[in-house]
Design a protein around this motif. Structure first.
Motif, PDB file in Angstrom:
ATOM      1  N   HIS A   1       2.675  10.338   2.953  1.00 13.56           N
ATOM      2  CA  HIS A   1       3.134   9.390   3.963  1.00 13.56           C
ATOM      3  C   HIS A   1       2.213   9.501   5.185  1.00 13.56           C
ATOM      4  N   SER A   2       1.864   8.374   5.768  1.00 11.72           N
ATOM      5  CA  SER A   2       1.035   8.328   6.982  1.00 11.72           C
ATOM      6  C   SER A   2      -0.419   8.716   6.746  1.00 11.72           C
ATOM      7  N   PHE A   3      -0.924   8.534   5.521  1.00 10.14           N
ATOM      8  CA  PHE A   3      -2.307   8.937   5.253  1.00 10.14           C
ATOM      9  C   PHE A   3      -3.324   8.094   6.014  1.00 10.14           C
TER      10      PHE A   3
ATOM     11  N   HIS B   1      -1.283  -1.339  -4.415  1.00  8.07           N
ATOM     12  CA  HIS B   1      -2.316  -0.313  -4.522  1.00  8.07           C
ATOM     13  C   HIS B   1      -1.675   1.029  -4.179  1.00  8.07           C
ATOM     14  N   VAL B   2      -1.743   1.949  -5.123  1.00  6.80           N
ATOM     15  CA  VAL B   2      -1.139   3.273  -4.964  1.00  6.80           C
ATOM     16  C   VAL B   2      -2.251   4.301  -4.793  1.00  6.80           C
ATOM     17  N   TYR B   3      -2.085   5.177  -3.812  1.00  8.28           N
ATOM     18  CA  TYR B   3      -3.029   6.269  -3.570  1.00  8.28           C
ATOM     19  C   TYR B   3      -2.341   7.555  -4.033  1.00  8.28           C
ATOM     20  N   PRO B   4      -2.604   7.990  -5.276  1.00  2.03           N
ATOM     21  CA  PRO B   4      -1.780   9.019  -5.929  1.00  2.03           C
ATOM     22  C   PRO B   4      -1.666  10.332  -5.166  1.00  2.03           C
TER      23      PRO B   4
ATOM     24  N   LEU C   1       0.860  -1.179   0.000  1.00  2.00           N
ATOM     25  CA  LEU C   1       0.000   0.000   0.000  1.00  2.00           C
ATOM     26  C   LEU C   1       0.899   1.232   0.000  1.00  2.00           C
ATOM     27  N   ALA C   2       0.890   1.966  -1.111  1.00  2.00           N
ATOM     28  CA  ALA C   2       1.854   3.046  -1.320  1.00  2.00           C
ATOM     29  C   ALA C   2       1.151   4.389  -1.456  1.00  2.00           C
ATOM     30  N   ALA C   3       1.776   5.420  -0.896  1.00  2.00           N
ATOM     31  CA  ALA C   3       1.279   6.789  -1.011  1.00  2.00           C
ATOM     32  C   ALA C   3       1.995   7.482  -2.165  1.00  2.00           C
ATOM     33  N   GLY C   4       1.230   8.027  -3.095  1.00  2.00           N
ATOM     34  CA  GLY C   4       1.822   8.659  -4.266  1.00  2.00           C
ATOM     35  C   GLY C   4       2.670   9.867  -3.948  1.00  2.00           C
ATOM     36  N   GLN C   5       2.423  10.526  -2.798  1.00  2.00           N
ATOM     37  CA  GLN C   5       3.181  11.709  -2.399  1.00  2.00           C
ATOM     38  C   GLN C   5       4.227  11.394  -1.336  1.00  2.00           C
TER      39      GLN C   5
ATOM     40  N   PHE D   1      -6.980  12.651   9.299  1.00  2.00           N
ATOM     41  CA  PHE D   1      -6.818  13.219   7.958  1.00  2.00           C
ATOM     42  C   PHE D   1      -8.152  13.099   7.215  1.00  2.00           C
ATOM     43  N   ALA D   2      -9.055  14.031   7.460  1.00  2.00           N
ATOM     44  CA  ALA D   2     -10.380  13.945   6.843  1.00  2.00           C
ATOM     45  C   ALA D   2     -10.299  13.950   5.323  1.00  2.00           C
ATOM     46  N   GLU D   3      -9.310  14.659   4.774  1.00  2.00           N
ATOM     47  CA  GLU D   3      -9.211  14.759   3.316  1.00  2.00           C
ATOM     48  C   GLU D   3      -8.789  13.442   2.667  1.00  2.00           C
ATOM     49  N   HIS D   4      -8.321  12.487   3.480  1.00  2.00           N
ATOM     50  CA  HIS D   4      -7.909  11.193   2.937  1.00  2.00           C
ATOM     51  C   HIS D   4      -8.825  10.065   3.419  1.00  2.00           C
TER      52      HIS D   4
END
Length: 244
Positions: free
Chosen positions: A214-216, A207-210, A178-182, A221-224
């Motif tokens: 990090h740490s989403f 699965h990438v979350y573009p 599970l990867a964070a795009g940023q 983190f309501a936006e995530h």
């Protein structure tokens, strides 16, 4: 640093009652005693999750995460990394983790994780044991798939593939990446790692979350929120696919 003291894991989509839970002291293969936290669902379960934290060790986020996995129906044990250098104690934000993380031996971390895996098999009815890790622990979780512990699968958030490069040929359990795009680790590096493992005939799901940092995976983190919900979906589906 991965998660601060005010970070908390998002709730799983299905939540059942939690049974016994609390602090635990485990013993590694070399006799080192180290801290852990265990949580169990009230209902019987043959599934378990061993949690490998970020560089701060076993702090509140991971104690809560063990409870969330118990709500999701799995036995859970979260471990600390610093029994050899700091003994058993609190890993709040005042703990000088940087003084200790540089002394970490990946092999010893694996032995500690193996002790937790053995404990959960001995003390529960679990027949399918998984690992999940975050940041530093993400790579340690993938390494555990090469440990010979007969894991059902290993999950890693924000892991750095270079920390796994020496054991890639030995990875035997399926991986969920599970990867964070940023994140600071390029997605191409993560995908290259997955391809190396696949060449050995091991299943790897990526699965990438573009737009995620990090740490989403943090309910503050309501936006995530959507990425968090999907990450839970991916983890639970992975467990369902590979549990026996």
């Amino acid at each position: 640093m991965c998660y601060a003291d005010d970070a908390r894991p998002p709730a799983p989509p299905v939540q059942g009652p939690v049974g016994e839970h609390g602090d635990l002291v485990l013993e590694s293969a070399d006799g080192t005693r180290f801290g852990a936290f265990h949580a169990h669902p009230q209902a019987p379960s043959n599934r378990a999750m061993v949690i490998l934290p970020d560089v701060r060790g076993l702090h509140g986020f991971y104690q809560d995460l063990a409870l969330r996995w118990a709500e999701a129906g799995l036995h859970a044990v979260a471990i600390d990394y610093f029994g050899r250098t700091a003994g058993i104690g609190d890993r709040g934000e005042e703990f000088p983790f940087r003084e200790h993380i540089d002394k970490i031996d990946f092999v010893k971390v694996g032995q500690d994780a193996s002790a937790a895996i053995a404990w959960v098999r001995e003390h529960t009815e679990a027949t399918s044991v998984f690992t999940v890790g975050f940041c530093f622990g993400g790579a340690m979780s993938w390494r555990q798939a090469a440990s010979g512990d007969d894991l059902a699968g290993s999950i890693g958030f924000y892991g750095v593939p270079s920390r796994v490069s020496d054991v890639v040929e030995d990875i035997a359990a399926p991986l969920l990446v599970l990867a964070a795009g940023q994140d600071f680790t390029p997605v191409a590096e993560v995908e290259g790692f997955a391809d190396r493992v696949r060449r050995n005939g091991v299943e790897v799901a990526v699965h990438v979350y573009p737009d995620a940092p990090h740490s989403f995976f943090d309910k503050t983190f309501a936006e995530h929120r959507d990425a968090c919900a999907d990450a839970w979906h991916q983890q639970l589906a992975f467990v369902d696919r590979h549990a026996v």
